[in-house]
Design a protein around this motif. Structure first.
Motif, PDB file in Angstrom:
ATOM      1  N   TRP A  76       0.827  -1.208   0.000  1.00  0.00           N
ATOM      2  CA  TRP A  76       0.000   0.000   0.000  1.00  0.00           C
ATOM      3  C   TRP A  76       0.866   1.266   0.000  1.00  0.00           C
ATOM      4  CZ3 TRP A  76      -4.801  -1.289  -1.105  1.00  0.00           C
ATOM      5  CH2 TRP A  76      -5.298  -2.508  -0.664  1.00  0.00           C
ATOM      6  N   CYS A  77       0.474   2.218  -0.796  1.00  0.00           N
ATOM      7  CA  CYS A  77       1.192   3.482  -0.919  1.00  0.00           C
ATOM      8  C   CYS A  77       1.402   4.165   0.431  1.00  0.00           C
ATOM      9  CB  CYS A  77       0.439   4.415  -1.871  1.00  0.00           C
ATOM     10  SG  CYS A  77       1.210   6.029  -2.057  1.00  0.00           S
ATOM     11  N   TYR A  78       0.385   4.176   1.274  1.00  0.00           N
ATOM     12  CA  TYR A  78       0.521   4.876   2.552  1.00  0.00           C
ATOM     13  C   TYR A  78       1.620   4.284   3.417  1.00  0.00           C
ATOM     14  CZ  TYR A  78      -2.881   1.244   3.917  1.00  0.00           C
ATOM     15  OH  TYR A  78      -3.549   0.056   4.113  1.00  0.00           O
ATOM     16  N   ASN A  79       1.882   2.983   3.316  1.00  0.00           N
ATOM     17  CA  ASN A  79       3.003   2.397   4.052  1.00  0.00           C
ATOM     18  C   ASN A  79       4.343   2.779   3.429  1.00  0.00           C
ATOM     19  OD1 ASN A  79       1.767   1.019   6.243  1.00  0.00           O
ATOM     20  ND2 ASN A  79       1.056  -0.542   4.835  1.00  0.00           N
ATOM     21  N   TYR A  80       4.407   2.760   2.091  1.00  0.00           N
ATOM     22  CA  TYR A  80       5.635   3.206   1.430  1.00  0.00           C
ATOM     23  C   TYR A  80       5.927   4.669   1.768  1.00  0.00           C
ATOM     24  CZ  TYR A  80       6.064  -1.009  -1.451  1.00  0.00           C
ATOM     25  OH  TYR A  80       6.232  -2.298  -1.890  1.00  0.00           O
ATOM     26  N   LYS A  81       4.882   5.486   1.781  1.00  0.00           N
ATOM     27  CA  LYS A  81       5.042   6.919   2.068  1.00  0.00           C
ATOM     28  C   LYS A  81       5.514   7.144   3.502  1.00  0.00           C
ATOM     29  CE  LYS A  81       2.516  11.279   1.715  1.00  0.00           C
ATOM     30  NZ  LYS A  81       1.216  11.879   1.345  1.00  0.00           N
ATOM     31  N   ALA A  82       4.866   6.500   4.457  1.00  0.00           N
ATOM     32  CA  ALA A  82       5.253   6.660   5.858  1.00  0.00           C
ATOM     33  C   ALA A  82       6.683   6.168   6.096  1.00  0.00           C
ATOM     34  CB  ALA A  82       4.272   5.925   6.765  1.00  0.00           C
ATOM     35  N   ALA A  83       7.020   5.019   5.522  1.00  0.00           N
ATOM     36  CA  ALA A  83       8.387   4.497   5.676  1.00  0.00           C
ATOM     37  C   ALA A  83       9.394   5.434   5.034  1.00  0.00           C
ATOM     38  CB  ALA A  83       8.490   3.109   5.055  1.00  0.00           C
ATOM     39  N   SER A  84       9.070   5.952   3.871  1.00  0.00           N
ATOM     40  CA  SER A  84       9.979   6.831   3.157  1.00  0.00           C
ATOM     41  C   SER A  84      10.278   8.106   3.944  1.00  0.00           C
ATOM     42  CB  SER A  84       9.385   7.178   1.783  1.00  0.00           C
ATOM     43  OG  SER A  84      10.348   7.763   0.967  1.00  0.00           O
ATOM     44  N   TYR A  85       9.232   8.733   4.461  1.00  0.00           N
ATOM     45  CA  TYR A  85       9.444   9.956   5.243  1.00  0.00           C
ATOM     46  C   TYR A  85      10.153   9.672   6.555  1.00  0.00           C
ATOM     47  CZ  TYR A  85       7.261  13.147   2.028  1.00  0.00           C
ATOM     48  OH  TYR A  85       7.003  13.921   0.911  1.00  0.00           O
ATOM     49  N   ALA A  86       9.839   8.567   7.207  1.00  0.00           N
ATOM     50  CA  ALA A  86      10.500   8.220   8.464  1.00  0.00           C
ATOM     51  C   ALA A  86      11.973   7.895   8.266  1.00  0.00           C
ATOM     52  CB  ALA A  86       9.793   7.032   9.115  1.00  0.00           C
ATOM     53  N   LEU A  87      12.282   7.171   7.199  1.00  0.00           N
ATOM     54  CA  LEU A  87      13.664   6.723   6.982  1.00  0.00           C
ATOM     55  C   LEU A  87      14.530   7.719   6.216  1.00  0.00           C
ATOM     56  CD1 LEU A  87      12.870   3.011   6.061  1.00  0.00           C
ATOM     57  CD2 LEU A  87      13.866   3.840   8.205  1.00  0.00           C
ATOM     58  N   PHE A  88      13.920   8.476   5.283  1.00  0.00           N
ATOM     59  CA  PHE A  88      14.710   9.315   4.385  1.00  0.00           C
ATOM     60  C   PHE A  88      14.302  10.782   4.369  1.00  0.00           C
ATOM     61  CE2 PHE A  88      14.174   5.041   2.507  1.00  0.00           C
ATOM     62  CZ  PHE A  88      15.455   4.562   2.783  1.00  0.00           C
ATOM     63  N   GLY A  89      13.160  11.102   4.959  1.00  0.00           N
ATOM     64  CA  GLY A  89      12.704  12.481   4.972  1.00  0.00           C
ATOM     65  C   GLY A  89      12.149  12.965   3.646  1.00  0.00           C
ATOM     66  N   ASP A  90      11.837  12.024   2.741  1.00  0.00           N
ATOM     67  CA  ASP A  90      11.273  12.387   1.445  1.00  0.00           C
ATOM     68  C   ASP A  90      10.396  11.248   0.934  1.00  0.00           C
ATOM     69  OD1 ASP A  90      12.947  10.397   0.242  1.00  0.00           O
ATOM     70  OD2 ASP A  90      14.537  11.864  -0.070  1.00  0.00           O
ATOM     71  N   ASP A  91       9.886  11.385  -0.277  1.00  0.00           N
ATOM     72  CA  ASP A  91       8.949  10.384  -0.805  1.00  0.00           C
ATOM     73  C   ASP A  91       9.572   9.446  -1.846  1.00  0.00           C
ATOM     74  OD1 ASP A  91       9.191  12.179  -2.884  1.00  0.00           O
ATOM     75  OD2 ASP A  91       7.038  12.361  -3.237  1.00  0.00           O
ATOM     76  N   ARG A  92      10.837   9.169  -1.730  1.00  0.00           N
ATOM     77  CA  ARG A  92      11.527   8.326  -2.729  1.00  0.00           C
ATOM     78  C   ARG A  92      10.909   6.940  -2.888  1.00  0.00           C
ATOM     79  NH1 ARG A  92      17.442   8.187  -0.296  1.00  0.00           N
ATOM     80  NH2 ARG A  92      16.693  10.206   0.385  1.00  0.00           N
ATOM     81  N   LEU A  93      10.364   6.360  -1.813  1.00  0.00           N
ATOM     82  CA  LEU A  93       9.767   5.028  -1.924  1.00  0.00           C
ATOM     83  C   LEU A  93       8.399   5.068  -2.592  1.00  0.00           C
ATOM     84  CD1 LEU A  93      10.702   3.438   1.532  1.00  0.00           C
ATOM     85  CD2 LEU A  93      11.964   3.348  -0.631  1.00  0.00           C
ATOM     86  N   VAL A  94       7.749   6.214  -2.578  1.00  0.00           N
ATOM     87  CA  VAL A  94       6.481   6.374  -3.296  1.00  0.00           C
ATOM     88  C   VAL A  94       6.774   6.501  -4.787  1.00  0.00           C
ATOM     89  CG1 VAL A  94       4.464   7.852  -3.639  1.00  0.00           C
ATOM     90  CG2 VAL A  94       5.317   7.423  -1.329  1.00  0.00           C
ATOM     91  N   LYS A  95       7.791   7.267  -5.122  1.00  0.00           N
ATOM     92  CA  LYS A  95       8.159   7.470  -6.519  1.00  0.00           C
ATOM     93  C   LYS A  95       8.732   6.209  -7.154  1.00  0.00           C
ATOM     94  CE  LYS A  95       9.107  12.400  -6.049  1.00  0.00           C
ATOM     95  NZ  LYS A  95      10.164  13.425  -5.986  1.00  0.00           N
ATOM     96  N   ASP A  96       9.432   5.406  -6.352  1.00  0.00           N
ATOM     97  CA  ASP A  96      10.056   4.186  -6.861  1.00  0.00           C
ATOM     98  C   ASP A  96       9.982   3.093  -5.790  1.00  0.00           C
ATOM     99  OD1 ASP A  96      11.535   2.223  -8.119  1.00  0.00           O
ATOM    100  OD2 ASP A  96      13.423   3.350  -8.097  1.00  0.00           O
ATOM    101  N   PRO A  97       8.811   2.486  -5.602  1.00  0.00           N
ATOM    102  CA  PRO A  97       8.659   1.484  -4.546  1.00  0.00           C
ATOM    103  C   PRO A  97       9.542   0.251  -4.735  1.00  0.00           C
ATOM    104  CG  PRO A  97       6.706   1.546  -5.941  1.00  0.00           C
ATOM    105  CD  PRO A  97       7.564   2.703  -6.339  1.00  0.00           C
ATOM    106  N   ASP A  98       9.979   0.006  -5.938  1.00  0.00           N
ATOM    107  CA  ASP A  98      10.802  -1.187  -6.166  1.00  0.00           C
ATOM    108  C   ASP A  98      12.196  -1.070  -5.549  1.00  0.00           C
ATOM    109  OD1 ASP A  98      10.443  -3.817  -7.368  1.00  0.00           O
ATOM    110  OD2 ASP A  98      12.201  -3.259  -8.564  1.00  0.00           O
ATOM    111  N   ILE A  99      12.572   0.122  -5.104  1.00  0.00           N
ATOM    112  CA  ILE A  99      13.841   0.272  -4.378  1.00  0.00           C
ATOM    113  C   ILE A  99      13.876  -0.700  -3.200  1.00  0.00           C
ATOM    114  CG2 ILE A  99      15.222   1.801  -2.912  1.00  0.00           C
ATOM    115  CD1 ILE A  99      14.198   4.154  -4.553  1.00  0.00           C
ATOM    116  N   VAL A 100      12.743  -0.920  -2.577  1.00  0.00           N
ATOM    117  CA  VAL A 100      12.679  -1.806  -1.408  1.00  0.00           C
ATOM    118  C   VAL A 100      13.101  -3.224  -1.786  1.00  0.00           C
ATOM    119  CG1 VAL A 100      11.172  -2.769   0.378  1.00  0.00           C
ATOM    120  CG2 VAL A 100      10.905  -0.387  -0.322  1.00  0.00           C
TER     121      VAL A 100
END
Length: 136
Positions: A52-76
């Motif tokens: 789910w996008c909201y989990n990628y978004k929350a993880a991205s902001y918590a870990l990196f301070g930006d939305d990189r995981l929303v833009k490219d979730p396959d990084i995970v």
């Protein structure tokens, strides 16, 4: 318990992408309007199978301070460190502090990770994990 779930969710740490979505990306299955980035799918990736996008978004902001995981979730799935970091983030944010976890109630952890799907939904595999019902 965290490591047990990471191993279960990732098929023994072999799968950093949800098997059923490998070929297609499961378009339409994990959609969240006003969250999803165009052309991205938010199926399970990493060792906890973040979805789910909201989990990628929350993880991205918590870990990196930006939305990189929303833009490219396959990084995970592509980056080993991010696979582990998102798994530990999810556990700490959504599972670790739930009532019953400190007492070793494994069903509580399953419910926190996949509650509606495994505990009360059509894929009740909780019995396969520990032989107990999910508890909140």
């Amino acid at each position: 318990m965290a490591l047990t779930h990471f191993i279960w969710e990732s098929d023994g740490l072999k799968a950093k992408r949800e098997y059923k979505c490998l070929e297609t990306g499961c378009p339409g299955e994990y959609e969240v309007p006003k969250c999803d980035a165009k052309g991205q799918d938010y199926y399970g990736r990493g060792y906890i199978q973040l979805t789910w996008c909201y989990n990628y978004k929350a993880a991205s902001y918590a870990l990196f301070g930006d939305d990189r995981l929303v833009k490219d979730p396959d990084i995970v799935a592509r980056d080993e460190d991010k696979a582990w970091n998102t798994a530990f983030w999810f556990w700490g944010e959504n599972v670790h502090s739930r009532a019953g976890v400190a007492e070793g109630m494994f069903g509580v952890t399953t419910k926190a990770i996949n509650g509606g799907w495994e505990c009360t939904g059509p894929n009740r595999s909780e019995e396969r994990r520990v032989g107990k019902e999910c508890r909140s």
